[in-house]
Each structure stands twice: as structure tokens, then as C-alpha cells.
Design a protein around this motif. Sequence first.
Motif, PDB file in Angstrom:
ATOM      1  N   THR A   1       0.871  -1.176   0.000  1.00  0.00           N
ATOM      2  CA  THR A   1       0.000   0.000   0.000  1.00  0.00           C
ATOM      3  C   THR A   1       0.903   1.220   0.000  1.00  0.00           C
ATOM      4  OG1 THR A   1      -1.506  -1.250   1.426  1.00  0.00           O
ATOM      5  CG2 THR A   1      -1.933   1.101   1.198  1.00  0.00           C
ATOM      6  N   ASP A   2       0.549   2.224  -0.789  1.00  0.00           N
ATOM      7  CA  ASP A   2       1.338   3.465  -0.817  1.00  0.00           C
ATOM      8  C   ASP A   2       0.714   4.483   0.122  1.00  0.00           C
ATOM      9  OD1 ASP A   2       3.177   2.716  -3.031  1.00  0.00           O
ATOM     10  OD2 ASP A   2       1.279   2.552  -4.104  1.00  0.00           O
ATOM     11  N   LEU A   3       1.544   4.961   1.039  1.00  0.00           N
ATOM     12  CA  LEU A   3       1.099   6.003   1.961  1.00  0.00           C
ATOM     13  C   LEU A   3       1.768   7.307   1.525  1.00  0.00           C
ATOM     14  CD1 LEU A   3       0.754   5.642   5.752  1.00  0.00           C
ATOM     15  CD2 LEU A   3       1.857   7.661   4.833  1.00  0.00           C
ATOM     16  N   ASP A   4       0.961   8.324   1.289  1.00  0.00           N
ATOM     17  CA  ASP A   4       1.481   9.628   0.859  1.00  0.00           C
ATOM     18  C   ASP A   4       1.927  10.403   2.105  1.00  0.00           C
ATOM     19  OD1 ASP A   4       1.846  12.236   0.077  1.00  0.00           O
ATOM     20  OD2 ASP A   4       0.023  12.358  -1.134  1.00  0.00           O
ATOM     21  N   PHE A   5       3.221  10.614   2.235  1.00  0.00           N
ATOM     22  CA  PHE A   5       3.726  11.281   3.447  1.00  0.00           C
ATOM     23  C   PHE A   5       3.320  12.758   3.523  1.00  0.00           C
ATOM     24  CE2 PHE A   5       6.953   7.809   4.056  1.00  0.00           C
ATOM     25  CZ  PHE A   5       6.496   7.435   5.314  1.00  0.00           C
ATOM     26  N   GLU A   6       2.941  13.341   2.391  1.00  0.00           N
ATOM     27  CA  GLU A   6       2.478  14.744   2.418  1.00  0.00           C
ATOM     28  C   GLU A   6       1.154  14.865   3.171  1.00  0.00           C
ATOM     29  OE1 GLU A   6       3.822  17.644   1.176  1.00  0.00           O
ATOM     30  OE2 GLU A   6       5.614  16.362   1.010  1.00  0.00           O
ATOM     31  N   THR A   7       0.259  13.908   2.889  1.00  0.00           N
ATOM     32  CA  THR A   7      -1.093  13.988   3.449  1.00  0.00           C
ATOM     33  C   THR A   7      -1.332  12.939   4.540  1.00  0.00           C
ATOM     34  OG1 THR A   7      -1.895  12.429   1.801  1.00  0.00           O
ATOM     35  CG2 THR A   7      -2.020  14.777   1.227  1.00  0.00           C
ATOM     36  N   GLY A   8      -0.529  11.895   4.544  1.00  0.00           N
ATOM     37  CA  GLY A   8      -0.753  10.763   5.448  1.00  0.00           C
ATOM     38  C   GLY A   8      -1.776   9.774   4.911  1.00  0.00           C
ATOM     39  N   LEU A   9      -2.344  10.066   3.729  1.00  0.00           N
ATOM     40  CA  LEU A   9      -3.447   9.224   3.216  1.00  0.00           C
ATOM     41  C   LEU A   9      -2.932   8.019   2.439  1.00  0.00           C
ATOM     42  CD1 LEU A   9      -5.914  12.025   2.042  1.00  0.00           C
ATOM     43  CD2 LEU A   9      -5.854  10.807   4.234  1.00  0.00           C
ATOM     44  N   LEU A  10      -3.748   6.968   2.424  1.00  0.00           N
ATOM     45  CA  LEU A  10      -3.434   5.773   1.651  1.00  0.00           C
ATOM     46  C   LEU A  10      -3.891   5.974   0.212  1.00  0.00           C
ATOM     47  CD1 LEU A  10      -4.595   2.899   4.058  1.00  0.00           C
ATOM     48  CD2 LEU A  10      -2.322   3.949   3.862  1.00  0.00           C
ATOM     49  N   LYS A  11      -3.059   5.529  -0.731  1.00  0.00           N
ATOM     50  CA  LYS A  11      -3.468   5.648  -2.131  1.00  0.00           C
ATOM     51  C   LYS A  11      -4.352   4.483  -2.547  1.00  0.00           C
ATOM     52  CE  LYS A  11       0.492   8.440  -3.405  1.00  0.00           C
ATOM     53  NZ  LYS A  11       1.841   8.386  -3.979  1.00  0.00           N
ATOM     54  N   GLN A  12      -4.306   3.384  -1.791  1.00  0.00           N
ATOM     55  CA  GLN A  12      -5.197   2.258  -2.081  1.00  0.00           C
ATOM     56  C   GLN A  12      -5.925   1.880  -0.786  1.00  0.00           C
ATOM     57  OE1 GLN A  12      -1.687   1.628  -2.418  1.00  0.00           O
ATOM     58  NE2 GLN A  12      -1.568   2.360  -4.513  1.00  0.00           N
ATOM     59  N   PHE A  13      -7.226   1.670  -0.916  1.00  0.00           N
ATOM     60  CA  PHE A  13      -8.013   1.139   0.210  1.00  0.00           C
ATOM     61  C   PHE A  13      -9.294   0.559  -0.358  1.00  0.00           C
ATOM     62  CE2 PHE A  13      -8.933   5.621  -0.345  1.00  0.00           C
ATOM     63  CZ  PHE A  13     -10.311   5.665  -0.414  1.00  0.00           C
ATOM     64  N   GLU A  14      -9.812  -0.454   0.308  1.00  0.00           N
ATOM     65  CA  GLU A  14     -11.069  -1.079  -0.152  1.00  0.00           C
ATOM     66  C   GLU A  14     -12.238  -0.717   0.752  1.00  0.00           C
ATOM     67  OE1 GLU A  14      -8.249  -3.141   0.323  1.00  0.00           O
ATOM     68  OE2 GLU A  14      -7.696  -3.031  -1.800  1.00  0.00           O
ATOM     69  N   VAL A  15     -11.935  -0.390   1.999  1.00  0.00           N
ATOM     70  CA  VAL A  15     -12.995  -0.137   2.977  1.00  0.00           C
ATOM     71  C   VAL A  15     -12.888   1.303   3.435  1.00  0.00           C
ATOM     72  CG1 VAL A  15     -13.993  -0.890   5.186  1.00  0.00           C
ATOM     73  CG2 VAL A  15     -12.697  -2.525   3.789  1.00  0.00           C
ATOM     74  N   LYS A  16     -14.019   2.002   3.436  1.00  0.00           N
ATOM     75  CA  LYS A  16     -14.021   3.368   3.963  1.00  0.00           C
ATOM     76  C   LYS A  16     -15.183   3.509   4.936  1.00  0.00           C
ATOM     77  CE  LYS A  16     -14.487   8.189   2.705  1.00  0.00           C
ATOM     78  NZ  LYS A  16     -14.797   9.148   1.645  1.00  0.00           N
ATOM     79  N   VAL A  17     -14.884   3.944   6.137  1.00  0.00           N
ATOM     80  CA  VAL A  17     -15.935   4.161   7.140  1.00  0.00           C
ATOM     81  C   VAL A  17     -16.011   5.652   7.417  1.00  0.00           C
ATOM     82  CG1 VAL A  17     -16.684   3.661   9.506  1.00  0.00           C
ATOM     83  CG2 VAL A  17     -15.431   1.916   8.201  1.00  0.00           C
TER      84      VAL A  17
END
Length: 183
Positions: free
Chosen positions: A7-23
Motif C-alpha cells: 500500500t502506498d502512503l502519501d507522506f504529504e497527506t498521510g493518506l493511503l493511495k489504495q483502500f477497499e474499505v471506507k468508514v
Amino acid sequence: MFYPITTDLDFETGLLKQFEVKVTRRLSDMKGMYQDEAEFEKKLAENPIIYEVFERRVPLEEGHLVHSVTVINPGKIGKEYYMTKGHYHEQDKTAEIYLGLKGRGYVLMMNRERETTYREMNPGTIVYVPPFWAHRTINVGSEKVVFLCVYPANAGHDYGSIEKSGFSKIVIEENQFPKIIDV
Ligand code: M6P
Ligand code: ZN
């Protein structure tokens, strides 16, 4: 057979570039969790998003590790900061690791004797939540709090205990600083 993933984590935003589940948790999902009920009812009109969880899908079985990124928006309900619902693990012998990526957070933890402690979580802080401790994260700053979490996939979330009895302490803003007080 579950194959390895990255999984790629963007260090600028802290967000994941790939995810399957969002709550997405809005204020309406947190009934009874804020002390200022009048303010809670008032803010329900706009029903703001309090926090979101972005997760890779892995089998929810012993041996696997759930890994997700949580984003808590800045804001308050009355004097109380935006926060997660908080939970014990159903399998209460399981621990959890957080890594702070963005913003200023407090992780409030409470054991079954209702003894409560907290740790500050800033970018780069690793917080270890040991087995048996309920955990709730609070955004005590003015920017989004973003953190990575890793925990055993069979841990399960026990929200009921918190919905019923709450935490024994809350975090409020006083004179522009966070303060922990007894409920
Ligand atoms: C972290 C982890 C998750 C949890 C999320 C939101 O990402 O602890 O397991 O779901 O925070 O917290 P809560 O489930 O208590 O609302
Ligand atoms: Zn947990």
C-alpha cells in the motif's frame, strides 16, 4: 491463499493511495458521547463528518493484521474536541499500534477498572495500546489528525461498553489548550 500486498502512503497527506474499505462517522453516529447535549443537537442540523477510516481489506481472521489510516477533522462540540467513538477489543487480549502522521492528537485509554491515561500523538509518535485498554483518539489541534493503525484482524470492536458507560475522562479546550477532566 491470501497473497502479499503493498500500500502506498502519501507522506504529504498521510493518506493511503489504495483502500477497499471506507468508514465515515458523522456526528449522528455519536449519540450520547458528547457532554454538551444541547450543542450536540444543534450541530446535528449540519451533521458534520467527525472522522473517516480508510482500510485495506484483509481476512478478519487470527494471524492477519488490519492496517488502516484514520482522519479526524478539527472541531468541537461545545468545549469537547472531535474524537473517535472509542472501543475495547472484543478479543480483549489483543493490542494495537498507532503511528501519528499529521496533526496533534491525544490517545485516551481506559482499562476495565476505569483507570484512564492518555498519550500525546504527534507526527512520528508510535502509540502502543496494550491488551485490555479501550482507546479513543481526540483531535486537540486545528488541523486534521491522521494516523496509521495496525491491529490483529480477529480483535473485533466492542463499542457497547463505551456507549453504555463512556470514558471516565473527557478532553476539552480551555483557554485554547487541551485539558483532561473527570466526567
Ligand atoms: C483506528 C482503529 C480502528 C478504529 C478507528 C476509529 O483506526 O482503532 O480499529 O475503527 O480508529 O475508531 P472507532 O472504531 O473507535 O470509532
Ligand atoms: Zn482498536
